[in-house]
Write a protein that holds these residues in place. Structure first.
Motif, PDB file in Angstrom:
ATOM      1  N   ARG A 184     -41.073  53.598  43.507  1.00 59.90           N
ATOM      2  CA  ARG A 184     -40.555  53.711  44.875  1.00 59.90           C
ATOM      3  C   ARG A 184     -40.311  52.332  45.474  1.00 59.90           C
ATOM      4  N   TYR A 185     -39.294  52.272  46.310  1.00 59.98           N
ATOM      5  CA  TYR A 185     -38.995  51.015  46.982  1.00 59.98           C
ATOM      6  C   TYR A 185     -40.118  50.646  47.941  1.00 59.98           C
ATOM      7  N   THR A 186     -40.444  49.358  47.963  1.00 62.66           N
ATOM      8  CA  THR A 186     -41.485  48.873  48.864  1.00 62.66           C
ATOM      9  C   THR A 186     -40.936  48.524  50.245  1.00 62.66           C
ATOM     10  N   GLY A 187     -39.632  48.438  50.365  1.00 59.81           N
ATOM     11  CA  GLY A 187     -39.027  47.971  51.606  1.00 59.81           C
ATOM     12  C   GLY A 187     -38.836  46.460  51.629  1.00 59.81           C
ATOM     13  N   ARG A 188     -39.288  45.793  50.568  1.00 59.00           N
ATOM     14  CA  ARG A 188     -39.143  44.350  50.466  1.00 59.00           C
ATOM     15  C   ARG A 188     -38.145  44.009  49.359  1.00 59.00           C
ATOM     16  N   ILE A 189     -37.636  42.780  49.423  1.00 60.11           N
ATOM     17  CA  ILE A 189     -36.700  42.317  48.407  1.00 60.11           C
ATOM     18  C   ILE A 189     -37.142  40.957  47.903  1.00 60.11           C
ATOM     19  N   GLY A 190     -36.508  40.511  46.821  1.00 57.65           N
ATOM     20  CA  GLY A 190     -36.696  39.147  46.378  1.00 57.65           C
ATOM     21  C   GLY A 190     -35.783  38.236  47.187  1.00 57.65           C
ATOM     22  N   THR A 191     -34.885  37.550  46.507  1.00 57.60           N
ATOM     23  CA  THR A 191     -33.951  36.651  47.176  1.00 57.60           C
ATOM     24  C   THR A 191     -32.702  37.420  47.599  1.00 57.60           C
ATOM     25  N   PRO A 192     -32.349  37.391  48.885  1.00 57.78           N
ATOM     26  CA  PRO A 192     -31.104  38.047  49.293  1.00 57.78           C
ATOM     27  C   PRO A 192     -29.908  37.275  48.746  1.00 57.78           C
ATOM     28  N   MET A 193     -28.978  37.957  48.120  1.00 58.47           N
ATOM     29  CA  MET A 193     -27.839  37.283  47.498  1.00 58.47           C
ATOM     30  C   MET A 193     -26.757  37.049  48.554  1.00 58.47           C
ATOM     31  N   ILE A 194     -27.058  36.098  49.462  1.00 57.27           N
ATOM     32  CA  ILE A 194     -26.203  35.811  50.598  1.00 57.27           C
ATOM     33  C   ILE A 194     -25.937  34.310  50.648  1.00 57.27           C
ATOM     34  N   GLY A 195     -24.717  33.924  50.988  1.00 55.77           N
ATOM     35  CA  GLY A 195     -24.381  32.535  51.253  1.00 55.77           C
ATOM     36  C   GLY A 195     -24.733  31.593  50.120  1.00 55.77           C
ATOM     37  N   ALA A 196     -25.528  30.551  50.434  1.00 57.97           N
ATOM     38  CA  ALA A 196     -25.860  29.529  49.445  1.00 57.97           C
ATOM     39  C   ALA A 196     -26.616  30.106  48.252  1.00 57.97           C
ATOM     40  N   HIS A 197     -27.313  31.226  48.447  1.00 60.57           N
ATOM     41  CA  HIS A 197     -28.023  31.840  47.316  1.00 60.57           C
ATOM     42  C   HIS A 197     -27.046  32.293  46.232  1.00 60.57           C
ATOM     43  N   LYS A 198     -25.824  32.625  46.625  1.00 56.32           N
ATOM     44  CA  LYS A 198     -24.827  32.993  45.615  1.00 56.32           C
ATOM     45  C   LYS A 198     -24.517  31.796  44.718  1.00 56.32           C
ATOM     46  N   ALA A 199     -24.328  30.630  45.331  1.00 56.52           N
ATOM     47  CA  ALA A 199     -24.067  29.428  44.539  1.00 56.52           C
ATOM     48  C   ALA A 199     -25.260  29.090  43.654  1.00 56.52           C
ATOM     49  N   ASP A 200     -26.479  29.277  44.166  1.00 56.89           N
ATOM     50  CA  ASP A 200     -27.676  29.038  43.359  1.00 56.89           C
ATOM     51  C   ASP A 200     -27.686  29.945  42.126  1.00 56.89           C
ATOM     52  N   ALA A 201     -27.335  31.222  42.330  1.00 54.13           N
ATOM     53  CA  ALA A 201     -27.336  32.169  41.214  1.00 54.13           C
ATOM     54  C   ALA A 201     -26.256  31.821  40.197  1.00 54.13           C
ATOM     55  N   VAL A 202     -25.102  31.372  40.691  1.00 56.37           N
ATOM     56  CA  VAL A 202     -24.029  30.931  39.789  1.00 56.37           C
ATOM     57  C   VAL A 202     -24.518  29.746  38.956  1.00 56.37           C
ATOM     58  N   ARG A 203     -25.152  28.777  39.615  1.00 53.24           N
ATOM     59  CA  ARG A 203     -25.666  27.596  38.922  1.00 53.24           C
ATOM     60  C   ARG A 203     -26.681  27.994  37.858  1.00 53.24           C
ATOM     61  N   ASP A 204     -27.598  28.890  38.226  1.00 55.69           N
ATOM     62  CA  ASP A 204     -28.648  29.279  37.293  1.00 55.69           C
ATOM     63  C   ASP A 204     -28.077  29.980  36.063  1.00 55.69           C
ATOM     64  N   LEU A 205     -27.074  30.826  36.281  1.00 53.30           N
ATOM     65  CA  LEU A 205     -26.463  31.496  35.132  1.00 53.30           C
ATOM     66  C   LEU A 205     -25.729  30.495  34.245  1.00 53.30           C
ATOM     67  N   LEU A 206     -24.970  29.588  34.859  1.00 56.93           N
ATOM     68  CA  LEU A 206     -24.224  28.622  34.062  1.00 56.93           C
ATOM     69  C   LEU A 206     -25.149  27.653  33.329  1.00 56.93           C
ATOM     70  N   ALA A 207     -26.332  27.429  33.870  1.00 54.33           N
ATOM     71  CA  ALA A 207     -27.292  26.558  33.185  1.00 54.33           C
ATOM     72  C   ALA A 207     -27.714  27.138  31.843  1.00 54.33           C
ATOM     73  N   THR A 208     -27.578  28.452  31.693  1.00 54.15           N
ATOM     74  CA  THR A 208     -27.922  29.096  30.421  1.00 54.15           C
ATOM     75  C   THR A 208     -26.741  29.137  29.462  1.00 54.15           C
TER      76      THR A 208
END
Length: 231
Positions: free
Chosen positions: A147-171
């Motif tokens: 069941r959902y806890t009502g909490r999330i990890g990192t919201p994929m918004i704004g600069a977090h999108k660029a962070d996720a892109v960077r992390d994927l490309l690092a692999t």
């Protein structure tokens, strides 16, 4: 086939599909589950989100508040409703065809498609399957005992999108970010768009268009942000 491998990063809401998936799905699933009471619940929640936006709440905070509404819900039930939502909405024409066809062309060249969205897997998994996305970078609600806890990890918004892109490309040392594409419609997508060599504006947002026009007029180095692994 492309001479070198590359990735294509695509925002989803109002870039690949013609609605805001989180809110469209919220209304859909509440209505399916609770009928008129569900519609009333949706209107109350949606007004709360809109009021928070008018009062200047950060998009990340609104994103977190949205997922708090799922606290206690079965993740499996919501995933099944996501499949129903997608089937019903796709029948009515869910995709922005220009973007969908562009992604299909990239896939034909051998590129990998990566969806990048503040939405969550219940909505995004059937979309990803349909466009053949290899990766989904998104907000992921936390689940305990199914069941959902009502909490999330990192919201994929704004600069977090660029962070996720960077992390994927690092692999992926085989891929140069300068060869990659990104599609977005909103100013919050600009960090992601500036992270690749080929940014594409979807729609007519004046801020996005002006930024990319300025980038095109100036040197590549002034705008492109190399994606070096974080140390």
């Amino acid at each position: 086939m492309a001479s070198r491998p590359y990735l294509v990063f695509a925002d989803v809401d109002e870039t690949l599909i013609n609605c805001k998936s989180m809110f469209d799905f919220l209304r859909y699933q509440l209505t399916i589950r609770y009928g008129a009471d569900g519609v009333a619940d949706y209107e109350r929640l949606h007004e709360g989100f809109q009021r928070a936006a008018r009062e200047g709440a950060a998009r990340e905070d609104i994103n977190r508040a949205y997922y708090a509404a799922y606290e206690g819900d079965s993740a499996a039930t919501i995933a099944a409703l996501g499949e129903r939502w997608f089937t019903d909405r796709d029948t009515a024409g869910l995709f922005i065809e220009e973007t969908r066809l562009a992604l299909a062309d990239h896939r034909a060249e051998g590129a990998e498609i990566v969806l990048v969205s503040g939405s969550f897997p219940a909505c995004l998994d059937p979309i990803a399957r349909t466009v053949g996305a290899a990766h989904v970078l998104c907000t992921r609600p936390l689940v305990e005992r199914g069941r959902y806890t009502g909490r999330i990890g990192t919201p994929m918004i704004g600069a977090h999108k660029a962070d996720a892109v960077r992390d994927l490309l690092a692999t992926r040392p085989d891929i140069d970010p300068r060869d990659c594409y990104a599609y977005g419609d909103h100013p919050s997508d600009l960090p992601m768009l500036d992270s690749v060599g080929h940014p594409v504006a979807v729609g007519d947002d004046p801020v996005v268009q002006a930024h990319l026009d300025d980038r095109a007029r100036m040197s590549h180095q002034n705008f492109f942000t190399p994606l070096e692994p974080q140390r």
